[in-house]
Scaffold this motif. Sequence first.
Motif, PDB file in Angstrom:
ATOM      1  N   LEU A  18       0.819  -1.223   0.000  1.00 49.57           N
ATOM      2  CA  LEU A  18       0.000   0.000   0.000  1.00 49.57           C
ATOM      3  C   LEU A  18       0.848   1.266   0.000  1.00 49.57           C
ATOM      4  CD1 LEU A  18      -2.822  -1.085   2.496  1.00 49.57           C
ATOM      5  CD2 LEU A  18      -2.982  -0.890   0.004  1.00 49.57           C
ATOM      6  N   ARG A  19       2.137   1.117   0.314  1.00 54.52           N
ATOM      7  CA  ARG A  19       3.004   2.302   0.444  1.00 54.52           C
ATOM      8  C   ARG A  19       3.015   3.117  -0.857  1.00 54.52           C
ATOM      9  NH1 ARG A  19       7.730  -0.072   2.289  1.00 54.52           N
ATOM     10  NH2 ARG A  19       6.682  -0.249   4.286  1.00 54.52           N
ATOM     11  N   ASP A  20       3.173   2.433  -1.963  1.00 57.15           N
ATOM     12  CA  ASP A  20       3.265   3.139  -3.244  1.00 57.15           C
ATOM     13  C   ASP A  20       2.068   2.837  -4.138  1.00 57.15           C
ATOM     14  OD1 ASP A  20       5.836   4.188  -2.618  1.00 57.15           O
ATOM     15  OD2 ASP A  20       6.670   2.200  -3.019  1.00 57.15           O
ATOM     16  N   ALA A  21       0.939   2.536  -3.491  1.00 56.26           N
ATOM     17  CA  ALA A  21      -0.238   2.160  -4.279  1.00 56.26           C
ATOM     18  C   ALA A  21      -0.843   3.380  -4.976  1.00 56.26           C
ATOM     19  CB  ALA A  21      -1.267   1.502  -3.363  1.00 56.26           C
ATOM     20  N   ALA A  22      -1.706   3.095  -5.934  1.00 55.44           N
ATOM     21  CA  ALA A  22      -2.329   4.163  -6.739  1.00 55.44           C
ATOM     22  C   ALA A  22      -3.603   4.630  -6.041  1.00 55.44           C
ATOM     23  CB  ALA A  22      -2.633   3.636  -8.140  1.00 55.44           C
ATOM     24  N   TRP A  23      -3.429   5.457  -5.000  1.00 53.92           N
ATOM     25  CA  TRP A  23      -4.574   5.939  -4.226  1.00 53.92           C
ATOM     26  C   TRP A  23      -5.423   6.895  -5.064  1.00 53.92           C
ATOM     27  CZ3 TRP A  23      -5.628   3.362   0.009  1.00 53.92           C
ATOM     28  CH2 TRP A  23      -4.598   2.720   0.689  1.00 53.92           C
ATOM     29  N   THR A  24      -6.731   6.781  -4.887  1.00 53.30           N
ATOM     30  CA  THR A  24      -7.649   7.667  -5.597  1.00 53.30           C
ATOM     31  C   THR A  24      -8.564   8.347  -4.573  1.00 53.30           C
ATOM     32  OG1 THR A  24      -9.331   5.946  -5.840  1.00 53.30           O
ATOM     33  CG2 THR A  24      -7.680   6.111  -7.596  1.00 53.30           C
ATOM     34  N   ASP A  25      -9.274   9.369  -5.028  1.00 50.35           N
ATOM     35  CA  ASP A  25     -10.181  10.107  -4.137  1.00 50.35           C
ATOM     36  C   ASP A  25     -11.326   9.188  -3.691  1.00 50.35           C
ATOM     37  OD1 ASP A  25     -12.152  11.783  -3.028  1.00 50.35           O
ATOM     38  OD2 ASP A  25     -11.452  13.474  -4.226  1.00 50.35           O
ATOM     39  N   GLY A  26     -11.486   9.064  -2.352  1.00 53.90           N
ATOM     40  CA  GLY A  26     -12.511   8.180  -1.810  1.00 53.90           C
ATOM     41  C   GLY A  26     -13.930   8.557  -2.196  1.00 53.90           C
ATOM     42  N   ARG A  27     -14.123   9.768  -2.680  1.00 52.14           N
ATOM     43  CA  ARG A  27     -15.482  10.186  -3.053  1.00 52.14           C
ATOM     44  C   ARG A  27     -16.000   9.421  -4.264  1.00 52.14           C
ATOM     45  NH1 ARG A  27     -14.441  16.564  -2.335  1.00 52.14           N
ATOM     46  NH2 ARG A  27     -12.450  15.789  -3.094  1.00 52.14           N
ATOM     47  N   GLY A  28     -15.076   8.746  -4.959  1.00 52.67           N
ATOM     48  CA  GLY A  28     -15.490   7.968  -6.133  1.00 52.67           C
ATOM     49  C   GLY A  28     -16.528   6.904  -5.829  1.00 52.67           C
ATOM     50  N   THR A  29     -16.556   6.411  -4.588  1.00 57.57           N
ATOM     51  CA  THR A  29     -17.515   5.351  -4.246  1.00 57.57           C
ATOM     52  C   THR A  29     -18.573   5.837  -3.257  1.00 57.57           C
ATOM     53  OG1 THR A  29     -16.084   4.550  -2.469  1.00 57.57           O
ATOM     54  CG2 THR A  29     -15.849   3.488  -4.628  1.00 57.57           C
ATOM     55  N   ALA A  30     -18.669   7.164  -3.066  1.00 55.84           N
ATOM     56  CA  ALA A  30     -19.613   7.672  -2.072  1.00 55.84           C
ATOM     57  C   ALA A  30     -20.934   8.058  -2.736  1.00 55.84           C
ATOM     58  CB  ALA A  30     -19.021   8.879  -1.357  1.00 55.84           C
ATOM     59  N   GLY A  31     -22.006   7.896  -2.004  1.00 55.42           N
ATOM     60  CA  GLY A  31     -23.310   8.340  -2.474  1.00 55.42           C
ATOM     61  C   GLY A  31     -23.430   9.855  -2.331  1.00 55.42           C
ATOM     62  N   PHE A  32     -24.561  10.410  -2.790  1.00 50.86           N
ATOM     63  CA  PHE A  32     -24.671  11.872  -2.830  1.00 50.86           C
ATOM     64  C   PHE A  32     -24.707  12.495  -1.445  1.00 50.86           C
ATOM     65  CE2 PHE A  32     -29.046  10.672  -2.423  1.00 50.86           C
ATOM     66  CZ  PHE A  32     -29.661  11.730  -1.782  1.00 50.86           C
ATOM     67  N   LEU A  33     -25.194  11.757  -0.433  1.00 47.93           N
ATOM     68  CA  LEU A  33     -25.198  12.283   0.934  1.00 47.93           C
ATOM     69  C   LEU A  33     -23.820  12.188   1.572  1.00 47.93           C
ATOM     70  CD1 LEU A  33     -28.448  10.989   2.702  1.00 47.93           C
ATOM     71  CD2 LEU A  33     -27.784  13.367   2.305  1.00 47.93           C
ATOM     72  N   SER A  34     -23.076  11.140   1.210  1.00 51.59           N
ATOM     73  CA  SER A  34     -21.786  10.869   1.851  1.00 51.59           C
ATOM     74  C   SER A  34     -20.656  11.676   1.240  1.00 51.59           C
ATOM     75  CB  SER A  34     -21.437   9.381   1.737  1.00 51.59           C
ATOM     76  OG  SER A  34     -22.447   8.592   2.285  1.00 51.59           O
ATOM     77  N   ALA A  35     -20.736  11.931  -0.064  1.00 48.09           N
ATOM     78  CA  ALA A  35     -19.592  12.532  -0.758  1.00 48.09           C
ATOM     79  C   ALA A  35     -19.108  13.833  -0.107  1.00 48.09           C
ATOM     80  CB  ALA A  35     -19.926  12.743  -2.232  1.00 48.09           C
ATOM     81  N   PRO A  36     -20.035  14.747   0.297  1.00 54.68           N
ATOM     82  CA  PRO A  36     -19.532  16.008   0.862  1.00 54.68           C
ATOM     83  C   PRO A  36     -18.777  15.836   2.180  1.00 54.68           C
ATOM     84  CG  PRO A  36     -21.858  16.180   0.249  1.00 54.68           C
ATOM     85  CD  PRO A  36     -21.496  14.730   0.178  1.00 54.68           C
ATOM     86  N   VAL A  37     -18.989  14.736   2.897  1.00 56.85           N
ATOM     87  CA  VAL A  37     -18.314  14.571   4.197  1.00 56.85           C
ATOM     88  C   VAL A  37     -17.182  13.554   4.122  1.00 56.85           C
ATOM     89  CG1 VAL A  37     -20.344  15.263   5.537  1.00 56.85           C
ATOM     90  CG2 VAL A  37     -19.979  12.824   5.038  1.00 56.85           C
ATOM     91  N   LYS A  38     -16.883  13.074   2.912  1.00 53.42           N
ATOM     92  CA  LYS A  38     -15.865  12.025   2.779  1.00 53.42           C
ATOM     93  C   LYS A  38     -14.560  12.625   2.268  1.00 53.42           C
ATOM     94  CE  LYS A  38     -15.232   7.316   1.022  1.00 53.42           C
ATOM     95  NZ  LYS A  38     -15.776   6.230   0.183  1.00 53.42           N
ATOM     96  N   HIS A  39     -13.533  12.525   3.080  1.00 51.30           N
ATOM     97  CA  HIS A  39     -12.204  13.033   2.700  1.00 51.30           C
ATOM     98  C   HIS A  39     -11.182  11.962   3.031  1.00 51.30           C
ATOM     99  CE1 HIS A  39     -13.434  17.235   1.960  1.00 51.30           C
ATOM    100  NE2 HIS A  39     -14.377  16.932   2.834  1.00 51.30           N
ATOM    101  N   ASN A  40     -10.973  11.040   2.126  1.00 47.77           N
ATOM    102  CA  ASN A  40      -9.945  10.020   2.335  1.00 47.77           C
ATOM    103  C   ASN A  40      -9.478   9.535   0.963  1.00 47.77           C
ATOM    104  OD1 ASN A  40     -11.908   8.268   1.386  1.00 47.77           O
ATOM    105  ND2 ASN A  40     -11.993   6.999   3.210  1.00 47.77           N
ATOM    106  N   ALA A  41      -8.612   8.558   0.970  1.00 48.32           N
ATOM    107  CA  ALA A  41      -8.121   7.980  -0.276  1.00 48.32           C
ATOM    108  C   ALA A  41      -8.443   6.486  -0.274  1.00 48.32           C
ATOM    109  CB  ALA A  41      -6.619   8.192  -0.396  1.00 48.32           C
ATOM    110  N   GLN A  42      -8.725   5.973  -1.449  1.00 44.58           N
ATOM    111  CA  GLN A  42      -9.047   4.543  -1.577  1.00 44.58           C
ATOM    112  C   GLN A  42      -8.335   3.967  -2.807  1.00 44.58           C
ATOM    113  OE1 GLN A  42     -13.645   4.712   0.069  1.00 44.58           O
ATOM    114  NE2 GLN A  42     -13.253   3.741  -1.891  1.00 44.58           N
ATOM    115  N   LEU A  43      -8.237   2.653  -2.811  1.00 42.81           N
ATOM    116  CA  LEU A  43      -7.797   1.981  -4.031  1.00 42.81           C
ATOM    117  C   LEU A  43      -9.025   1.593  -4.841  1.00 42.81           C
ATOM    118  CD1 LEU A  43      -4.931  -0.460  -2.966  1.00 42.81           C
ATOM    119  CD2 LEU A  43      -4.816   1.929  -3.677  1.00 42.81           C
ATOM    120  N   HIS A  44      -8.919   1.731  -6.142  1.00 46.17           N
ATOM    121  CA  HIS A  44      -9.998   1.296  -7.021  1.00 46.17           C
ATOM    122  C   HIS A  44     -10.155  -0.218  -6.917  1.00 46.17           C
ATOM    123  CE1 HIS A  44     -12.171   0.575 -10.823  1.00 46.17           C
ATOM    124  NE2 HIS A  44     -12.627   1.813 -10.627  1.00 46.17           N
ATOM    125  N   TRP A  45     -11.390  -0.687  -7.063  1.00 44.04           N
ATOM    126  CA  TRP A  45     -11.621  -2.132  -6.890  1.00 44.04           C
ATOM    127  C   TRP A  45     -10.893  -2.970  -7.947  1.00 44.04           C
ATOM    128  CZ3 TRP A  45     -14.132  -5.044 -10.660  1.00 44.04           C
ATOM    129  CH2 TRP A  45     -14.857  -4.322 -11.616  1.00 44.04           C
TER     130      TRP A  45
END
Length: 226
Positions: free
Chosen positions: A21-48
């Motif tokens: 995970l150290r050098d993984a291709a992190w993406t914006d976690g909002r990519g998987t958030a619903g419309f209510l969650s996206a404004p409060v989501k600030h993290n990074a995730q790996l694409h599935w």
Amino acid sequence: MLLHIPGVLGGDDLAECRAALRDAAWTDGRGTAGFLSAPVKHNAQLHWQDPVAIRLGELVRARLEQSPLFLSAALPAAILPPLFNRYAGGDYYGPHIDGALRPIDGTNRRIRTDLSITVMLSDPAGYDGGELVIEDLLGGRTIKLPAGDAIVYPANTIHEVTPVTRGERLAAFTWIQSVVRDDADRQLLFEFDAALQKLPSGAEADGARLQLTNLYHRLLRRWAEL
Ligand code: NI
């Protein structure tokens, strides 16, 4: 039911996850958030579809499936491939809900999310904040666990991850559709199973063990949906 499962991942597993995970291709976690969650989501995730996520996800899922405590508590019918997230530099995920249905990525099928699970990958001494807070009638349960440990909690709760103000918090997370949909029914079975495991060994207890195991399965048969 909230359940802490210690030691889902061992030292070698954690080392493998952290290195990958150290050098993984992190993406914006909002990519998987619903419309209510996206404004409060600030993290990074790996694409599935990220090969690292797929490989480590298989490892985490295999370890969960090897955990008697997890299997007894969750009675999984389906476990989504685990995903990975990272919180650092003030990242947080404010109060939100997890949707009742989630797609099985890459298929046209969905699961009902009965349970959420987070498996901690970072040593808690290495970061400040980053607590998982799960709302209940007492206000909120604050959870911070050692690396390798997991928390299983009902997916129908309002929950959040507080800001990580120092260091980095890595975790794996996923959802489970249980054979037993109702949380109270599932908890009863879990406690029943735990009590069964405490019966003394030996012929004297074997009759009672058989009867009680029969009762366990009669309840499971009553509640199971496949
Ligand atoms: Ni959530």
